[in-house]
Design a protein around this motif. Structure first.
Motif, PDB file in Angstrom:
ATOM      1  N   VAL A 105       0.959  -1.112  -0.096  1.00  0.00           N
ATOM      2  CA  VAL A 105      -0.046   0.148   0.095  1.00  0.00           C
ATOM      3  C   VAL A 105       0.677   1.268  -0.039  1.00  0.00           C
ATOM      4  O   VAL A 105       0.685   2.318  -0.651  1.00  0.00           O
ATOM      5  CB  VAL A 105      -1.006   0.001   1.219  1.00  0.00           C
ATOM      6  N   VAL A 106       1.747   1.163   0.840  1.00  0.00           N
ATOM      7  CA  VAL A 106       2.760   2.240   0.791  1.00  0.00           C
ATOM      8  C   VAL A 106       3.524   2.685  -0.655  1.00  0.00           C
ATOM      9  O   VAL A 106       3.756   3.806  -0.911  1.00  0.00           O
ATOM     10  CB  VAL A 106       3.832   1.910   1.891  1.00  0.00           C
ATOM     11  N   GLU A 107       3.986   1.732  -1.250  1.00  0.00           N
ATOM     12  CA  GLU A 107       4.476   1.634  -2.536  1.00  0.00           C
ATOM     13  C   GLU A 107       3.351   2.025  -3.606  1.00  0.00           C
ATOM     14  O   GLU A 107       3.792   2.153  -4.911  1.00  0.00           O
ATOM     15  CB  GLU A 107       5.057   0.524  -2.877  1.00  0.00           C
ATOM     16  N   GLY A 108       2.156   2.129  -3.085  1.00  0.00           N
ATOM     17  CA  GLY A 108       1.192   2.691  -4.329  1.00  0.00           C
ATOM     18  C   GLY A 108       0.240   1.602  -4.777  1.00  0.00           C
ATOM     19  O   GLY A 108      -0.568   1.762  -5.651  1.00  0.00           O
ATOM     20  N   GLU A 109       0.184   0.128  -4.131  1.00  0.00           N
ATOM     21  CA  GLU A 109      -0.715  -0.687  -4.739  1.00  0.00           C
ATOM     22  C   GLU A 109      -2.180  -0.511  -4.079  1.00  0.00           C
ATOM     23  O   GLU A 109      -2.068  -0.012  -2.986  1.00  0.00           O
ATOM     24  CB  GLU A 109       0.020  -2.099  -4.004  1.00  0.00           C
ATOM     25  N   ARG A 110      -2.944  -0.824  -5.030  1.00  0.00           N
ATOM     26  CA  ARG A 110      -4.617  -0.501  -4.787  1.00  0.00           C
ATOM     27  C   ARG A 110      -5.168  -1.530  -5.159  1.00  0.00           C
ATOM     28  O   ARG A 110      -5.820  -1.618  -6.289  1.00  0.00           O
ATOM     29  CB  ARG A 110      -4.721   1.037  -5.346  1.00  0.00           C
ATOM     30  N   PRO A 111      -5.440  -2.868  -4.173  1.00  0.00           N
ATOM     31  CA  PRO A 111      -6.053  -3.744  -4.595  1.00  0.00           C
ATOM     32  C   PRO A 111      -7.574  -3.315  -4.861  1.00  0.00           C
ATOM     33  O   PRO A 111      -7.993  -2.453  -4.397  1.00  0.00           O
ATOM     34  CB  PRO A 111      -5.967  -4.693  -3.296  1.00  0.00           C
ATOM     35  N   GLY A 112      -8.330  -4.310  -5.560  1.00  0.00           N
ATOM     36  CA  GLY A 112      -9.616  -3.977  -6.135  1.00  0.00           C
ATOM     37  C   GLY A 112     -10.416  -4.130  -4.660  1.00  0.00           C
ATOM     38  O   GLY A 112     -10.008  -4.847  -3.676  1.00  0.00           O
ATOM     39  N   THR A 113     -11.883  -3.555  -4.625  1.00  0.00           N
ATOM     40  CA  THR A 113     -12.631  -3.845  -3.458  1.00  0.00           C
ATOM     41  C   THR A 113     -12.967  -5.175  -3.011  1.00  0.00           C
ATOM     42  O   THR A 113     -12.597  -5.605  -1.717  1.00  0.00           O
ATOM     43  CB  THR A 113     -13.858  -3.092  -3.711  1.00  0.00           C
ATOM     44  N   VAL A 114     -12.900  -6.109  -4.065  1.00  0.00           N
ATOM     45  CA  VAL A 114     -13.242  -7.471  -3.610  1.00  0.00           C
ATOM     46  C   VAL A 114     -11.844  -8.182  -3.278  1.00  0.00           C
ATOM     47  O   VAL A 114     -11.876  -8.930  -2.204  1.00  0.00           O
ATOM     48  CB  VAL A 114     -13.536  -8.483  -4.976  1.00  0.00           C
TER      49      VAL A 114
END
Length: 274
Positions: A105-114
């Motif tokens: 997350v810190v590196e910018g990953e944004r998993p989808g809602t599911v």
């Protein structure tokens, strides 16, 4: 999808190795099992590297870091078990999967809602399935909690380090990690003078091959998919170990462990589908 399936394979292999290694450690000194198993993995990796050729020097540094983090995690974990109780220590160490999630997350990953929901569900399941019954009060509860948290941080950071090594070359990175840990373990083994019958060493070697396969699968997977997802999928190994204990050793599971296993499985399905 291929990367996520490899990460899940890593969790299955780690869980299998933990179950086999745990059974073997009931009749052999733990230091012998760990040193022999990791040594066998190093030999296998060295042979593959020699056949393939062209080791990637850039992956060695992160591999060494991963090896040191692994040793730190194991040391803190076993010390925590020695002064505390598994019912407290194991679930805390199981939260190590949160470290690669935060790093991603810190590196910018944004998993989808599911997928994000799957992460939360799987982490909850991993913690629940790791819980054990406390048979006696801990000798030093506060120290065991601190050590368990440190072990979790080290274990999670190891996953991040392996991902960094895998971005350069997974095979070289895992080999460097294993070489670092084996070097330290051999020194400790020589000082302890522990021994075991030669007939039991092949079983320990097989545990090492399973563990090495898991490390390789995870390192490949984390370099080819989101770190936050690969880290959680690979961390389902406690559920695998518990499943083996239930169906092979016929150990009875508590309702919370059944619930944890179900949540871990549901989390996996959400991550893969998301």
């Amino acid at each position: 999808m291929a990367g996520l399936l490899m990460a899940l394979s890593a969790g299955i292999l780690w869980g299998s190795a933990d179950f086999a290694g745990g059974r073997l450690s009931r009749r052999l000194p733990l230091l012998i099992v760990v040193t022999c198993s990791q040594g066998a993995g190093l030999v296998a990796l060295t042979i593959v590297l020699l056949v393939r050729g062209h080791p990637a020097v850039g992956a060695v540094g992160w591999g060494v870091v991963a090896g040191l983090l692994s040793l730190g995690s194991v040391t803190c974990f076993y010390r925590a078990l020695a002064v505390g109780t598994m019912s407290v220590v194991a679930p805390l160490v199981a939260t190590s999967a949160a470290v690669p999630v935060l790093a991603g997350v810190v590196e910018g990953e944004r998993p989808g809602t599911v997928a994000a929901a799957g992460i939360a569900v799987a982490l909850t399941g991993i913690v629940l399935v790791s819980r054990q019954m406390a048979h006696e009060p801990p000798e030093n509860h506060r120290l065991s909690v601190v050590l368990a948290v440190v072990a979790a941080v080290f274990a999670g950071a190891q996953l991040v380090a392996l991902q960094r090594a895998g971005a350069v070359d997974a095979l070289t990175g895992v080999a460097a990690s294993r070489a670092m840990s084996v070097a330290v373990l051999v020194i400790v083994l020589m000082l302890s003078r522990a021994s075991a019958p030669a007939r039991d060493l092949p079983a320990a070697a097989m545990v090492g091959l399973l563990d090495t396969g898991a490390n390789l699968a995870y390192t490949f997977a984390s370099a080819r998919s989101l770190l936050s997802l690969a880290g959680v999928l690979a961390s389902v190994y406690p559920a695998v170990t518990v499943a083996f204990a239930r169906f092979v050793l016929h150990e009875r599971l508590r309702p919370s462990q059944w619930a944890g296993a179900s949540l871990a499985f549901a989390g996996v399905l959400l991550i893969v589908s998301g």
